[in-house]
Motif scaffolding. Structure first.
Motif, PDB file in Angstrom:
ATOM      1  N   PHE A  75      42.784  84.734  54.633  1.00  0.00           N
ATOM      2  CA  PHE A  75      44.112  85.207  54.238  1.00  0.00           C
ATOM      3  C   PHE A  75      45.037  85.363  55.444  1.00  0.00           C
ATOM      4  O   PHE A  75      46.252  85.203  55.305  1.00  0.00           O
ATOM      5  CB  PHE A  75      44.004  86.523  53.466  1.00  0.00           C
ATOM      6  N   PHE A  76      44.481  85.654  56.602  1.00  0.00           N
ATOM      7  CA  PHE A  76      45.320  85.694  57.802  1.00  0.00           C
ATOM      8  C   PHE A  76      45.783  84.292  58.185  1.00  0.00           C
ATOM      9  O   PHE A  76      46.912  84.110  58.670  1.00  0.00           O
ATOM     10  CB  PHE A  76      44.574  86.350  58.960  1.00  0.00           C
ATOM     11  N   LYS A  77      44.931  83.294  57.990  1.00  0.00           N
ATOM     12  CA  LYS A  77      45.369  81.915  58.215  1.00  0.00           C
ATOM     13  C   LYS A  77      46.505  81.554  57.266  1.00  0.00           C
ATOM     14  O   LYS A  77      47.497  80.932  57.660  1.00  0.00           O
ATOM     15  CB  LYS A  77      44.196  80.960  58.008  1.00  0.00           C
ATOM     16  N   LEU A  78      46.340  81.945  56.013  1.00  0.00           N
ATOM     17  CA  LEU A  78      47.388  81.669  55.039  1.00  0.00           C
ATOM     18  C   LEU A  78      48.663  82.437  55.361  1.00  0.00           C
ATOM     19  O   LEU A  78      49.777  81.936  55.137  1.00  0.00           O
ATOM     20  CB  LEU A  78      46.878  82.034  53.638  1.00  0.00           C
ATOM     21  N   GLN A 126      46.904  76.283  48.253  1.00  0.00           N
ATOM     22  CA  GLN A 126      46.153  76.711  47.078  1.00  0.00           C
ATOM     23  C   GLN A 126      44.672  76.846  47.404  1.00  0.00           C
ATOM     24  O   GLN A 126      44.013  77.820  47.014  1.00  0.00           O
ATOM     25  CB  GLN A 126      46.358  75.731  45.921  1.00  0.00           C
ATOM     26  N   ALA A 127      44.137  75.855  48.131  1.00  0.00           N
ATOM     27  CA  ALA A 127      42.731  75.914  48.508  1.00  0.00           C
ATOM     28  C   ALA A 127      42.461  77.097  49.422  1.00  0.00           C
ATOM     29  O   ALA A 127      41.440  77.801  49.285  1.00  0.00           O
ATOM     30  CB  ALA A 127      42.321  74.606  49.176  1.00  0.00           C
ATOM     31  N   LEU A 128      43.354  77.351  50.355  1.00  0.00           N
ATOM     32  CA  LEU A 128      43.172  78.456  51.292  1.00  0.00           C
ATOM     33  C   LEU A 128      43.230  79.804  50.577  1.00  0.00           C
ATOM     34  O   LEU A 128      42.452  80.717  50.862  1.00  0.00           O
ATOM     35  CB  LEU A 128      44.245  78.375  52.378  1.00  0.00           C
ATOM     36  N   PHE A 129      44.138  79.929  49.615  1.00  0.00           N
ATOM     37  CA  PHE A 129      44.238  81.185  48.866  1.00  0.00           C
ATOM     38  C   PHE A 129      42.998  81.399  47.996  1.00  0.00           C
ATOM     39  O   PHE A 129      42.426  82.495  47.953  1.00  0.00           O
ATOM     40  CB  PHE A 129      45.495  81.142  47.995  1.00  0.00           C
ATOM     41  N   ASN A 130      42.569  80.335  47.313  1.00  0.00           N
ATOM     42  CA  ASN A 130      41.423  80.469  46.411  1.00  0.00           C
ATOM     43  C   ASN A 130      40.126  80.706  47.169  1.00  0.00           C
ATOM     44  O   ASN A 130      39.246  81.434  46.691  1.00  0.00           O
ATOM     45  CB  ASN A 130      41.302  79.221  45.542  1.00  0.00           C
ATOM     46  N   ILE A 131      39.980  80.095  48.350  1.00  0.00           N
ATOM     47  CA  ILE A 131      38.755  80.333  49.103  1.00  0.00           C
ATOM     48  C   ILE A 131      38.708  81.779  49.605  1.00  0.00           C
ATOM     49  O   ILE A 131      37.637  82.388  49.710  1.00  0.00           O
ATOM     50  CB  ILE A 131      38.639  79.320  50.266  1.00  0.00           C
ATOM     51  N   GLY A 132      39.872  82.349  49.866  1.00  0.00           N
ATOM     52  CA  GLY A 132      39.907  83.767  50.211  1.00  0.00           C
ATOM     53  C   GLY A 132      39.496  84.646  49.050  1.00  0.00           C
ATOM     54  O   GLY A 132      38.754  85.623  49.214  1.00  0.00           O
ATOM     55  N   LEU A 133      39.955  84.299  47.848  1.00  0.00           N
ATOM     56  CA  LEU A 133      39.546  85.053  46.656  1.00  0.00           C
ATOM     57  C   LEU A 133      38.047  84.926  46.406  1.00  0.00           C
ATOM     58  O   LEU A 133      37.377  85.895  46.022  1.00  0.00           O
ATOM     59  CB  LEU A 133      40.329  84.559  45.441  1.00  0.00           C
ATOM     60  N   ALA A 134      37.513  83.704  46.605  1.00  0.00           N
ATOM     61  CA  ALA A 134      36.081  83.507  46.382  1.00  0.00           C
ATOM     62  C   ALA A 134      35.257  84.317  47.383  1.00  0.00           C
ATOM     63  O   ALA A 134      34.238  84.938  47.022  1.00  0.00           O
ATOM     64  CB  ALA A 134      35.744  82.025  46.477  1.00  0.00           C
ATOM     65  N   ALA A 135      35.667  84.317  48.638  1.00  0.00           N
ATOM     66  CA  ALA A 135      34.947  85.117  49.634  1.00  0.00           C
ATOM     67  C   ALA A 135      35.047  86.608  49.310  1.00  0.00           C
ATOM     68  O   ALA A 135      34.079  87.360  49.483  1.00  0.00           O
ATOM     69  CB  ALA A 135      35.524  84.839  51.024  1.00  0.00           C
ATOM     70  N   LYS A 136      36.168  87.035  48.813  1.00  0.00           N
ATOM     71  CA  LYS A 136      36.333  88.438  48.410  1.00  0.00           C
ATOM     72  C   LYS A 136      35.438  88.772  47.229  1.00  0.00           C
ATOM     73  O   LYS A 136      34.847  89.855  47.174  1.00  0.00           O
ATOM     74  CB  LYS A 136      37.788  88.691  48.073  1.00  0.00           C
TER      75      LYS A 136
END
Length: 765
Positions: free
Chosen positions: A477-480, A455-465
């Motif tokens: 997102f590639f890590k996820l 969840q943290a990895l997905f949300n941090i990708g959204l925040a960076a986007k």
């Protein structure tokens, strides 16, 4: 000297010497007890007893040596069969079913060669029946694994009908399983019962498993009463969580509340696995021992059994709670009280959490909040979980509830500072408040505490986007994607980032992967269609749009694209159907009706197009485009309505011109009035109702607030006779600094009915 014996020849030795030379050392080696051989024989005739004994002994020795060599050869062949069987089983264990089947067939061929060789060598008595049974049984299993049910049934029938195989009758269970998979429940039930008759009563576990299969078959056949009786017998003989849950489910099917209560009590009476006190004592003493015991295979099996027991109990509570009492909450409370008095009392807290979740599903949010608030007095772990749930609940409610969500997030972090879920909730709140930097910081901290928190990895990708840092978002997102392989949401996010980076090829590839996993998602298909359209691949774009339309026919953009595509490709008949669907979705928009009429004109159906234009004109009488087409078609077809529609078109164009002029004048007046001060009008300009005797120094009285004088013309909005000069008024002062009076509102949007019906000659040129 000259005498010669007539019975002898010259130069030959006497007969005694001849026999001795021919016999060689045989006479010398003969036993002294052997009777004398006749001198006329060249070799022994074998008529003496001694010769028979010698030949029998030689024959026995040769037969024994031959038998030993043949037996050894058969054993070697059987060893090769066993090796092939092992390879087949290993391949099957690795899910390589085709390879396993090929090796099983090869083992069968080699086993038949061994049997044939034994028959030819006369070694049938030492036949290895266990090997034959194993080869056939493995072959049947591999047929079944490869969905070759007919071949599997034939092989099982060969084993069952062979009386030389002991205990082969229980394999009728496998035959019943095949019929069950083929949904032939009557045949499956028949074979299960036959197998049950073949199993002796001392083999209790096997009989219980067969009875469980019989109960499940009864459920599939709809015979719930028989299924209840079967499962009751199973639970009484050998209670287990799976059979007890099946008993509850079948009681639910017949809507018997009392039977559900009894079955639930039987379920929670099944003993579980006791807590390992030794592990609790050694937890702090020896870390290495603790890790070793926790990674033990038996420990994993015990955890799996505990999870299955908990899942069975929680599932049973969810199912029977709405039915065993008039209210869902009362039924849930009864289950909780019963559970607290059993050996599974530790599950009561988890069920309380589940109760809150069920209340949220039923829309009773406040009751769920009250249930979760009770956990504040529980141990720290439970209180932290309750605070996280309350935070998420308030977060989803949004608005002013975000303040409460912030409080619960702080409470969860105060209990467990390293809780990844609490940090994610905290970051979500900052994300909603627009503070992306703080949100990123909390997401990073959550990943530091728990690297597997997706969840943290997905949300941090959204925040960076959201921050516009697409490269960083792509990295996260590639890590996820490496953790959640082939996750549709992750693939869509990656494709969206590549689309923003204008890398259409990569975006198409990722959207295609997502579409292969969820082929019925219209949004992904629409995205693919747009990308193909940008690339100029109209055929692929059409296919994706068409598939998206099949799954979601109410998407107006897709409908419009398909209609336009058919219109461009000169298939006007097909585009009509799509425009008609768009007209159904937006009946008050004339655009779709006009496009339908355009398609009719392109197909050459002018009469039908003219009728449709007339319908559009009746529904939208002020549509200039419709009037233009009516005039054109009526003129081309030589219709009598040509003059009527031409006059209406001219009136409508003049009215539209006046409306546009008034709007422009009104907008100019608004701009000037916003820049000018509220001063008195020039002395040369008088109001409509000021009169000739008004004082020049007094305040101005607006005509909207006083009665009109007798010598002035009455102003009214109603219809009146208009002269040509009324439409050509020139202001001597000019429009730039003219003050706005309050006599009437400025018309910003003039409808076509505001002028009423008047003669064309009265309109200005």
């Amino acid at each position: 000297m000259g005498f010669r014996d007539p019975g002898s020849s010259y130069g030959k030795p006497p007969p005694t010497m001849i026999n001795m030379s021919r016999m060689g050392g045989r006479t010398a080696m003969a036993n002294n007890n052997e009777p004398a051989r006749p001198m006329t024989a060249v070799r022994g005739a074998g008529y003496t007893s001694f010769a028979n004994k010698v030949q029998a002994a030689e024959r026995t020795i040769s037969t024994e040596n031959l038998g030993e060599s043949e037996e050894e050869k058969c054993k070697q062949m059987e060893n090769k069969v066993m090796d092939m069987l092992r390879e087949s089983m290993i391949a099957s264990e690795k899910k390589k079913y085709k390879e396993a089947l090929d090796k099983a067939k090869e083992a069968g061929r080699r086993e038949r060669a061994v049997v044939k060789h034994r028959e030819q060598s006369g070694l049938v008595e030492s036949m290895n029946l266990d090997l034959t049974f194993t080869v056939l049984f493995n072959l049947a299993q591999q047929y079944e694994a490869n969905d070759m049910t007919n071949e599997a049934l034939n092989t099982y029938e060969i084993i069952v009908r062979n009386k030389m195989f002991p205990n082969s009758g229980r394999l009728r269970v496998n035959i019943g399983n095949i019929h069950y998979k083929r949904r032939e429940f009557t045949k499956a039930l028949k074979y299960y019962r036959m197998a049950l008759d073949q199993v002796p009563s001392i083999q209790k576990d096997t009989r219980i498993k067969i009875l469980n299969n019989i109960g499940v078959t009864f459920v599939r056949m709809g015979s719930y009463d028989d299924a209840v009786n079967t499962f009751e017998h199973v639970v009484e003989e050998q209670p287990n969580f799976a059979s007890a849950l099946n008993l509850i489910l079948t009681s639910f099917c017949i809507q018997d509340a009392e039977k559900m209560r009894e079955s639930f009590l039987k379920l929670i009476d099944i003993p579980g696995f006791p807590d390992d006190e030794f592990m609790k004592e050694k937890e702090d003493d020896d870390v290495l021992l603790n890790q070793t015991l926790n990674s033990d295979a038996l420990r994993h099996w015990e955890k799996q059994q505990k999870n299955e027991a908990e899942k069975a109990i929680i599932t049973a509570v969810k199912i029977i709670s709405p039915l065993i009492a008039p209210d869902y909450a009362i039924g849930y409370e009864w289950c909780l009280e019963s559970l607290k008095q059993s050996t599974h009392a530790v599950l009561a807290i988890d069920l309380e959490m589940t109760k809150a979740g069920e209340m949220m599903k039923n829309g009773d949010i406040e009751s769920a909040v009250e249930v979760l608030k009770i956990f504040n007095a529980q141990d720290s772990k439970t209180a932290a979980a309750a605070a996280n749930n309350l935070c998420m609940l308030r977060f989803l409610q949004g608005g002013r509830r975000l303040v409460d969500a912030q409080q619960y997030a702080d409470q969860a972090l105060s209990i467990d500072r390293f809780s990844a879920h609490a940090l994610v909730n905290q970051g979500n709140i900052h994300y909603m408040n627009g503070d992306l930097d703080k949100a990123m910081a909390h997401y990073r901290e959550a990943l530091t505490n728990d690297a597997s928190c997706v969840q943290a990895l997905f949300n941090i990708g959204l925040a960076a986007k959201a921050q516009g840092n697409l490269e960083l978002a792509l990295e996260y997102f590639f890590k996820l994607h490496g953790i959640l392989v082939n996750n549709v949401q992750v693939l869509v996010q990656l494709a969206s980032i590549y689309e923003s980076l204008e890398d259409s090829a990569q975006a198409i590839e990722l959207y295609s992967q997502a579409n292969s996993m969820v082929p019925n998602d219209p949004a992904i298909l629409s995205k693919l269609a747009d990308l193909y359209d940008q690339e100029g691949d109209k055929s692929q774009a059409f296919q994706c749009h068409y598939d998206s339309y099949r799954y979601f026919p109410s998407n107006l953009d897709t409908v419009e694209w398909l209609a336009s595509y058919y219109l461009e490709t000169q298939f006007s008949e097909k585009s009509i159907s799509y425009f008609e669907k768009a007209a159904l979705m937006q009946p008050n928009v004339s655009k779709w009706q006009m496009l339908i009429a355009t398609c009719l004109r392109r197909t050459g159906n002018y009469q039908r197009a003219f009728d449709l234009y007339r319908q559009i004109h009746r529904k939208f009488p002020h549509d200039l485009e419709c009037l233009k087409f009516l005039v054109r078609i009526a003129g081309d077809l030589g219709m009598t309505e040509y003059k009527e529609y031409k006059d209406k078109l001219e009136k409508a164009e003049k009215i539209n011109q006046l409306r546009l002029q008034r709007e422009s004048d009104s907008s100019q007046g608004k701009r000037h009035s916003a820049n000018s001060t509220h001063s008195l009008p020039p002395s040369g300009l008088t109001g409509l109702g000021s009169g000739s005797g008004g004082s020049s120094g007094g305040p101005r009285q607006y005509s909207a607030h006083i009665p009109l004088l007798d010598n002035s013309a009455a102003f009214s909005v109603s219809q009146r006779d208009m002269r040509e000069n009324d439409f050509s008024y020139d202001d001597p002062i000019g429009m730039s600094n003219r003050p706005k009076t309050g006599s009437r509102k400025t018309v910003t949007e003039l409808g076509p009915d505001d002028f009423g019906e008047f003669d064309e000659s009265l309109l200005p040129d």
